[in-house]
Design a protein around this motif. Structure first.
Motif, short mmCIF file in Angstrom:
data_model
loop_
_atom_site.label_atom_id
_atom_site.label_comp_id
_atom_site.label_asym_id
_atom_site.label_seq_id
_atom_site.Cartn_x
_atom_site.Cartn_y
_atom_site.Cartn_z
N THR A 230 -56.97 -94.94 -14.01
CA THR A 230 -55.88 -95.84 -13.68
C THR A 230 -54.99 -95.29 -12.58
N ARG A 231 -53.74 -95.53 -12.70
CA ARG A 231 -52.85 -95.28 -11.57
C ARG A 231 -51.88 -94.15 -11.85
N THR A 232 -51.31 -93.69 -10.80
CA THR A 232 -50.29 -92.67 -10.92
C THR A 232 -48.97 -93.29 -10.47
N ALA A 233 -47.92 -92.97 -11.19
CA ALA A 233 -46.60 -93.43 -10.79
C ALA A 233 -46.00 -92.39 -9.85
N VAL A 234 -45.49 -92.85 -8.75
CA VAL A 234 -44.95 -91.92 -7.76
C VAL A 234 -43.50 -92.30 -7.46
N THR A 235 -42.62 -91.30 -7.47
CA THR A 235 -41.25 -91.50 -7.07
C THR A 235 -40.93 -90.48 -5.97
N ALA A 236 -40.43 -90.95 -4.87
CA ALA A 236 -40.15 -90.02 -3.77
C ALA A 236 -38.77 -90.31 -3.17
N GLU A 237 -38.08 -89.26 -2.77
CA GLU A 237 -36.87 -89.44 -1.98
C GLU A 237 -37.18 -88.98 -0.57
N VAL A 238 -36.87 -89.84 0.36
CA VAL A 238 -37.27 -89.55 1.75
C VAL A 238 -36.06 -89.72 2.66
N ALA B 224 -61.70 -90.68 -24.06
CA ALA B 224 -60.70 -89.63 -24.18
C ALA B 224 -59.46 -90.05 -23.41
N LEU B 225 -58.30 -89.63 -23.91
CA LEU B 225 -57.06 -90.03 -23.25
C LEU B 225 -57.06 -89.62 -21.79
N SER B 226 -57.53 -88.40 -21.53
CA SER B 226 -57.51 -87.92 -20.14
C SER B 226 -58.41 -88.77 -19.26
N ASP B 227 -59.54 -89.18 -19.79
CA ASP B 227 -60.44 -90.03 -19.00
C ASP B 227 -59.78 -91.36 -18.70
N LEU B 228 -59.13 -91.91 -19.70
CA LEU B 228 -58.51 -93.22 -19.49
C LEU B 228 -57.47 -93.12 -18.38
N ARG B 229 -56.77 -92.02 -18.37
CA ARG B 229 -55.72 -91.87 -17.36
C ARG B 229 -56.33 -91.83 -15.97
N HIS B 230 -57.48 -91.17 -15.86
CA HIS B 230 -58.10 -91.05 -14.55
C HIS B 230 -58.52 -92.38 -14.00
N ILE C 217 -42.04 -86.91 -7.14
CA ILE C 217 -42.47 -86.83 -8.54
C ILE C 217 -43.68 -87.72 -8.68
N SER C 218 -44.75 -87.18 -9.21
CA SER C 218 -45.88 -88.04 -9.56
C SER C 218 -46.26 -87.73 -10.99
N ARG C 219 -46.53 -88.75 -11.73
CA ARG C 219 -46.92 -88.49 -13.11
C ARG C 219 -48.03 -89.46 -13.50
N PRO C 220 -48.90 -88.98 -14.38
CA PRO C 220 -49.96 -89.88 -14.84
C PRO C 220 -49.32 -91.00 -15.64
N PRO C 221 -50.01 -92.11 -15.77
CA PRO C 221 -49.43 -93.22 -16.53
C PRO C 221 -49.30 -92.81 -17.99
N THR C 222 -48.22 -93.25 -18.64
CA THR C 222 -48.12 -93.02 -20.08
C THR C 222 -49.10 -93.94 -20.77
N LEU C 223 -49.36 -93.61 -22.00
CA LEU C 223 -50.26 -94.45 -22.78
C LEU C 223 -49.70 -95.85 -22.87
N GLU C 224 -48.36 -95.87 -22.91
CA GLU C 224 -47.72 -97.16 -23.00
C GLU C 224 -48.05 -98.05 -21.81
N GLU C 225 -48.09 -97.42 -20.64
CA GLU C 225 -48.41 -98.21 -19.46
C GLU C 225 -49.86 -98.69 -19.51
N ALA D 221 -49.74 -96.11 -7.66
CA ALA D 221 -50.87 -96.02 -6.74
C ALA D 221 -52.17 -95.83 -7.51
N ASP D 222 -53.20 -96.56 -7.08
CA ASP D 222 -54.53 -96.29 -7.64
C ASP D 222 -54.89 -94.85 -7.29
N ASN D 223 -55.57 -94.18 -8.21
CA ASN D 223 -55.79 -92.76 -8.00
C ASN D 223 -56.61 -92.48 -6.75
#
Lengths: 544, 326
Positions: free
Chosen positions: B221-229, B213-219, B277-285, B256-258
Motif C-alpha cells: 500500500t501507501r506511505t504517508a508523507v509529511t514534509a516542511e519545505v 503478514a502485516l508487514s506484507d500488507l503494508r508493502h 516524516i514518512s510512516r507506513p500506513p497504520t492498520l486502521e488506514e 504516496a504509492d510505495n
C-alpha cells in the motif's frame, strides 16, 4: 417532566410485543367459557337434567373441592358460571402474571429496560405500562365473555358478572405479580412467587368447598378466588356484587405496594441485597448434568412443595367421598362422565391424579423449554464450545424433564396415600397403591415432554407452542367429560389414554392392561428421538 | 496443509442474507492471527461454523485436522473459546462458572486459575447476573486462559475491558503463543491486532478481501508523507501515485504509492526540505481503505459502516484515498 411521560409509548410497545400472546389467551378463555355454555345448552337443556347434575355434584365434598359447588341450576349461564367462573379467573390470573412479569422484571433482568429508562420516561412508566397492558387484556376478556354470553341468550347482569369475575381474577393476580416483580431480582422467581399465590388461592378455595356445601367456610373466604366465587353470576337470588369490593381493594393495595416498592429500590435490584456466591464450584458441579440440576433445582423444589401440598390436601378430603353420597347411581353416572370409573373414592382419586399429572407436566414443559432458553441466552453455546456433544447437553435438561415429573408425582402420591391411609387405617395398602397410581401419570407427561423436544429439534421457534398443547390437554381433561367432547378429540390428549388409576382395575378395564402405557412410552420415545435427531442436524441460533 | 485452521470457500445463508460468501481463512499452527472486518462481515458466523454450532452450506473447514461439525467433541477438548458477548447464568457465581468450564474441558489447573483471577482482578464470588460487561468478559477470559488449549478462538474478547485489563489480556495472548498455542483473534481494536498478530485476514461481506503478514500488507500500500519545505514544488498533484495532497503554507501532507516514492523524493529534493516524516500506513488506514474502497465499484454496499468502526485507535487517518491501490 410529567409523571406519566413515556407511559403511553411503553404501553403500545408492550401491546405490540404481545400481539400474539394476548389474542391467544383471549381466544382460549372466551372459547372455553362460551363453548362450555353452548355445550351445557345442548346437554343440560332441561331444568331436571340440570338439577340432577347439581344434586350429584353438590353431594360430594371432594367433587366440590375440584369443581366448586353448583350454586344455581336454573339457567345455562349459572352452570357456566359454576364450571368456568373461578377456573377462568385463575387462568386470567395466570395470563396476567405472565404479562406483568414479562414487561417488568424480565425487561430489567435482560438489561433492556436500562435503555428505555435512559430515555425521557418516568421511572414508573414501565410498571404502569405493564399494568396497562394487563388491564387492556383483561378488559378485552371481560367484553368478549360478557358479550358472548349475552349473545347466547343469557341474562345481561349475569353475563357482566361472569365477565367481571374472570377479568377481576386477572387484574388481581396481575397486581400481585407487580409486587413479586419488585421483590426478586429474577423474573423466573417473580413468576414462581405470584404463581404460588395463585395456586394457594386455588387450593384454599378447593379445601373450603370440600368442607361446606355453600362455599361458606372460612377457607373459601381466606382465598381471593373464593371471594370471586361468591359473586355467583346468574344466581336466581341475584349476584353478590359487593364481593367485587374486596377484590378491587386487594388489587388497589397490591398496585400501590408495587409502586411504593418500585420507588424505593434501584433499577435492576430486588428488595434483598444480592448475596455473594461461592468462590469455587462445588465438587459435584462437574458436567452438563450437574449444571442442568443446578439451574433447575429451584423450580424443582418449588414444584415438589406444590405437589406435596396438593397431594396432602386431596388425601385429607378423600375419606369423606364414600360417606357423603353412598352408592347413588346418578352420581356414579356423573362421575363416569367426569372421567372416572366405578368406585366413588377411586373415581375421585383418579380425578385428582389427573390434576397432579397436569401439575407435573408444567414442570416437564419448563424443563424442556429450558433448552430453548439456554440456546437463546447463549448458555448452550458456552457449554457446547467445550467437549460436550449436543445430545449430552440436551439429555442433561431432558433427564430432569423425564425423571423430575416421576419424582414429583411419587412425592404427591405418597403423601396422599399416607394421609388417606392414616384416615382409613390402611397405610400399608394406600401408600404404595396411591404412589403407584400417581407415578402412572408419568408416561402421559413424558409424551408432552417428548412433543416439546420434537418442536425444539425441528421447529425451535415454535417451542412455546407446547404451552398451548398443555392447555388443550388440561381443557380436554377438565371440560371434555362434562361437555361430552367426541372421543376422537379426547384421544388427542395422552392423559385420556391412561387407565384411571387407582381403580382402573374395575370391571371396565380388567385386567389392568399395560398396552396404553406401552403406546404412550412408544410415542414419547419416538418424539424424543425425532426431536434429538433434528437437534443434531440443525444450526444453533445465536441469541434472540 | 497442516495449519491449525483451514477454511476454503465457506458459504452460509440465513434466509435472504448471504452471511458467508466463499470465505477463506488459513491460520498456521502457533501463529496469532487477526480476523478483521466490519460488523456483519461474517466473522462470528465463521467462528460459529468452526465451533460446530452451525453447519456451512458449502466450502470446507478444517480445524486442528478435524471436521468442526463431525468431530466437535474431541476437537473442543483442544480449543478454548471466548465470545464477544459473554452471558453467564445469573444465579451461578463467577468462580462456579470458571470451575465448571475447566471441568467440562478436563484437566483443570487451579494454580493457573488463581493466578489469572489475580491478574484480571476478578472477584469470583459475584453472581453471574451481578457482573458488569467487562467482568463477564473476564470470567470467560480466565476460563479460556486457564486451560491448556492448543487453539484459542477469541471473538472480540476485550470488548468492555479497561486499558489496564487490555494490557493483561495482551500478556496472556503472548504467553499462550509462547507455549505454542494458536490464536484466532477477531477484533475491532486495531492497535490490539497490530500489537499481537503475526498475520491478519480482512473479511468483508462474507468474503476474504485481504490476507497476509502485516508487514506484507503494508508493502502493498501507501506511505504517508509529511514534509516542511521552504518552497512548495510545482506539479506535486500531477505526480503519478500521489494522493490526498494537502498543502498548508509550507507544510505538505500526502499519501504516496510505495513504487512512486522515488519520484516523489526527487520532486521534493530541490524544495528545501526542513523536516520529512514518512510512516507506513497504520492498520486502521489499511482497514478503512478496504471497507471504503469498493463502495464505488460495488453498488451492493449501501451500509458499509467504515467510518465509525475503528475509533479506539487514536491515530485517525487524516484523509482517505478514494480508490483502491490494488
Amino acid at each position: 417532566m410529567s409523571a406519566v411521560a413515556g407511559t403511553g409509548t411503553l404501553t403500545k410497545l408492550a401491546l405490540r410485543r404481545d400481539r400474539l400472546m394476548i389474542p391467544g389467551w383471549l381466544y382460549a378463555l372466551a372459547a372455553s367459557v362460551v363453548g362450555s355454555a353452548a355445550s351445557f345448552r345442548s346437554l343440560y337443556g332441561e331444568q331436571s337434567q340440570r338439577a340432577d347434575l347439581a344434586r350429584s355434584m353438590n353431594a360430594s365434598g371432594p367433587l366440590r373441592a375440584l369443581y366448586g359447588p353448583v350454586y344455581d341450576w336454573n339457567s345455562i349461564g349459572a352452570l357456566t358460571g359454576w364450571r368456568m367462573g373461578v377456573l377462568g379467573a385463575a387462568l386470567a390470573g395466570l395470563m396476567s402474571i405472565l404479562l406483568v412479569v414479562r414487561h417488568t422484571r424480565d425487561e430489567e433482568e435482560s438489561g433492556r429496560q436500562e435503555m428505555l429508562t435512559a430515555t425521557a420516561i418516568d421511572r414508573r412508566a414501565p410498571l404502569t405500562a405493564a399494568l396497562s397492558a394487563a388491564a387492556t387484556a383483561n378488559a378485552a376478556i371481560f367484553v368478549v365473555i360478557a358479550a358472548g354470553m349475552a349473545v347466547l341468550g343469557q341474562a345481561l347482569a349475569g353475563s357482566v358478572a361472569l365477565g367481571l369475575q374472570i377479568a377481576g381474577g386477572g387484574l388481581m393476580f396481575g397486581a400481585i405479580a407487580a409486587v413479586t416483580a419488585q421483590v426478586t431480582e429474577s423474573a423466573r422467581l417473580a413468576r414462581g412467587l405470584a404463581g404460588a399465590v395463585l395456586g394457594a388461592a386455588f387450593l384454599l378455595r378447593g379445601a373450603g368447598d370440600a368442607a361446606s356445601a355453600d362455599s361458606g367456610s372460612a377457607a373459601v373466604w381466606a382465598s381471593p378466588l373464593g371471594w370471586l366465587e361468591h359473586l355467583r353470576p346468574y344466581d336466581t337470588g341475584g349476584e353478590s356484587w359487593w364481593v367485587l369490593l374486596p377484590t378491587a381493594a386487594l388489587t388497589a393495595a397490591a398496585v400501590a405496594a408495587a409502586y411504593a416498592l418500585a420507588a424505593r429500590r434501584d433499577s435492576g435490584a430486588g428488595l434483598l441485597p444480592a448475596r455473594p456466591g461461592p468462590a469455587t464450584g462445588a465438587r459435584w458441579l462437574n458436567g452438563p448434568f450437574a449444571l442442568a440440576w443446578r439451574l433447575q433445582r429451584g423450580a424443582f423444589y418449588g414444584w415438589a412443595f406444590g405437589l406435596a401440598v396438593a397431594g396432602a390436601l386431596y388425601g385429607s378430603v378423600t375419606r369423606s367421598v364414600g360417606d357423603l353420597i353412598g352408592d347413588n347411581a346418578q352420581v356414579n353416572d356423573i362421575i363416569e362422565r367426569m372421567g372416572g370409573h366405578r368406585g366413588l373414592t377411586d373415581s375421585f382419586l383418579a380425578l385428582t391424579m389427573g390434576l397432579l399429572g397436569i401439575m407435573a407436566s408444567v414442570f416437564a414443559v419448563q424443563s424442556v423449554l429450558r433448552l430453548r432458553a439456554e440456546e437463546n441466552g447463549l448458555g448452550a453455546e458456552a457449554v457446547l464450545a467445550h467437549p460436550v456433544g449436543r445430545l449430552r447437553w440436551a439429555a442433561s435438561h431432558l433427564a430432569l424433564a423425564v425423571l423430575g415429573p416421576a419424582v414429583l408425582l411419587a412425592v404427591a402420591g405418597a403423601l396422599m396415600g399416607l394421609i388417606y391411609g392414616t384416615a382409613v387405617s390402611d397405610i400399608g395398602g394406600q401408600l404404595p397403591r396411591l404412589t403407584f397410581a400417581a407415578v402412572a401419570q408419568a408416561p402421559a407427561v413424558w409424551v408432552l415432554a417428548g412433543l416439546g423436544t420434537l418442536l425444539f429439534g425441528l421447529l425451535p421457534r415454535a417451542v412455546p407452542g407446547i404451552w398451548g398443547l398443555l392447555g388443550l390437554f388440561l381443557a380436554l381433561g377438565q371440560l371434555g367429560p362434562v361437555l361430552r367432547v367426541p372421543q376422537p378429540v379426547m384421544d388427542l390428549s395422552p392423559f385420556t389414554h391412561l387407565p384411571g388409576l387407582p381403580g382402573g382395575h374395575s370391571d371396565r378395564v380388567l385386567p389392568l392392561s399395560a398396552t396404553p402405557y406401552l403406546w404412550l412410552l412408544l410415542v414419547a420415545a419416538a418424539a424424543f428421538a425425532v426431536g434429538l435427531a433434528g437437534l443434531r442436524r440443525r444450526d444453533l441460533t445465536a441469541g434472540a | 496443509m497442516d495449519g491449525a485452521i483451514t477454511v476454503a470457500g465457506l458459504r452460509k445463508r440465513f434466509g435472504r442474507t448471504q452471511a458467508l460468501d466463499g470465505l477463506d481463512l488459513s491460520v498456521g499452527t502457533g501463529e496469532v492471527h487477526g480476523f478483521l472486518g466490519p460488523n456483519g462481515a461474517g466473522k462470528s458466523t465463521t467462528i460459529r461454523v468452526l465451533l460446530g454450532l452451525i453447519r456451512a452450506d458449502g466450502g470446507s473447514a478444517t480445524l486442528l485436522g478435524g471436521d468442526p461439525w463431525r468431530d466437535a467433541v474431541p476437537l473442543h477438548r483442544r480449543i478454548a473459546y471466548v465470545p464477544g458477548d459473554v452471558t453467564l447464568w445469573r444465579n451461578l457465581s463467577g468462580g462456579e462458572i470458571i470451575d465448571l468450564f475447566a471441568r467440562l474441558r478436563g484437566r483443570p489447573d487451579d494454580g493457573r486459575k488463581r493466578d489469572l483471577l489475580e491478574r484480571f482482578a476478578l472477584d469470583p464470588t459475584k453472581k453471574g447476573g451481578a457482573y458488569s460487561k467487562g467482568n463477564r468478559q473476564k470470567v470467560a477470559l480466565v476460563a479460556a486462559f486457564a486451560s491448556d488449549a492448543e487453539l484459542l478462538i477469541l471473538d472480540e474478547p476485550t470488548s468492555g475491558l479497561d486499558p489496564l485489563m487490555e494490557e493483561v489480556f495482551r500478556g496472556c495472548v503472548r504467553e499462550a503463543r509462547d507455549r505454542g498455542a494458536t490464536v484466532l483473534l477477531s477484533s475491532h481494536i486495531l492497535s490490539e491486532v497490530e500489537a499481537l498478530c503475526d498475520r491478519v485476514s480482512i473479511v468483508r461481506r462474507g468474503r476474504t478481501v485481504e490476507s497476509g503478514a502485516l508487514s506484507d500488507l503494508r508493502h502493498l500500500t501507501r506511505t504517508a508523507v509529511t514534509a516542511e519545505v521552504t518552497r512548495v514544488p510545482d506539479g506535486l498533484d500531477g505526480l503519478p501515485g500521489v494522493h490526498d495532497l494537502v498543502v498548508d503554507g509550507d507544510r505538505i501532507d500526502l499519501q504516496a504509492d510505495n513504487d512512486s516514492l522515488d519520484a516523489l523524493l526527487h520532486a521534493l529534493a530541490g524544495a528545501g526540505v526542513r523536516s520529512l516524516i514518512s510512516r507506513p500506513p497504520t492498520l486502521e488506514e489499511l482497514f478503512l481503505r478496504h471497507y471504503e474502497s469498493e463502495d464505488g465499484a460495488a453498488p451492493e454496499a449501501p451500509d458499509t459502516p467504515a467510518r465509525d468502526e475503528p475509533a479506539q485507535d487514536g491515530t485517525a487517518p487524516a484523509a482517505l484515498p478514494p480508490k483502491a491501490p490494488r
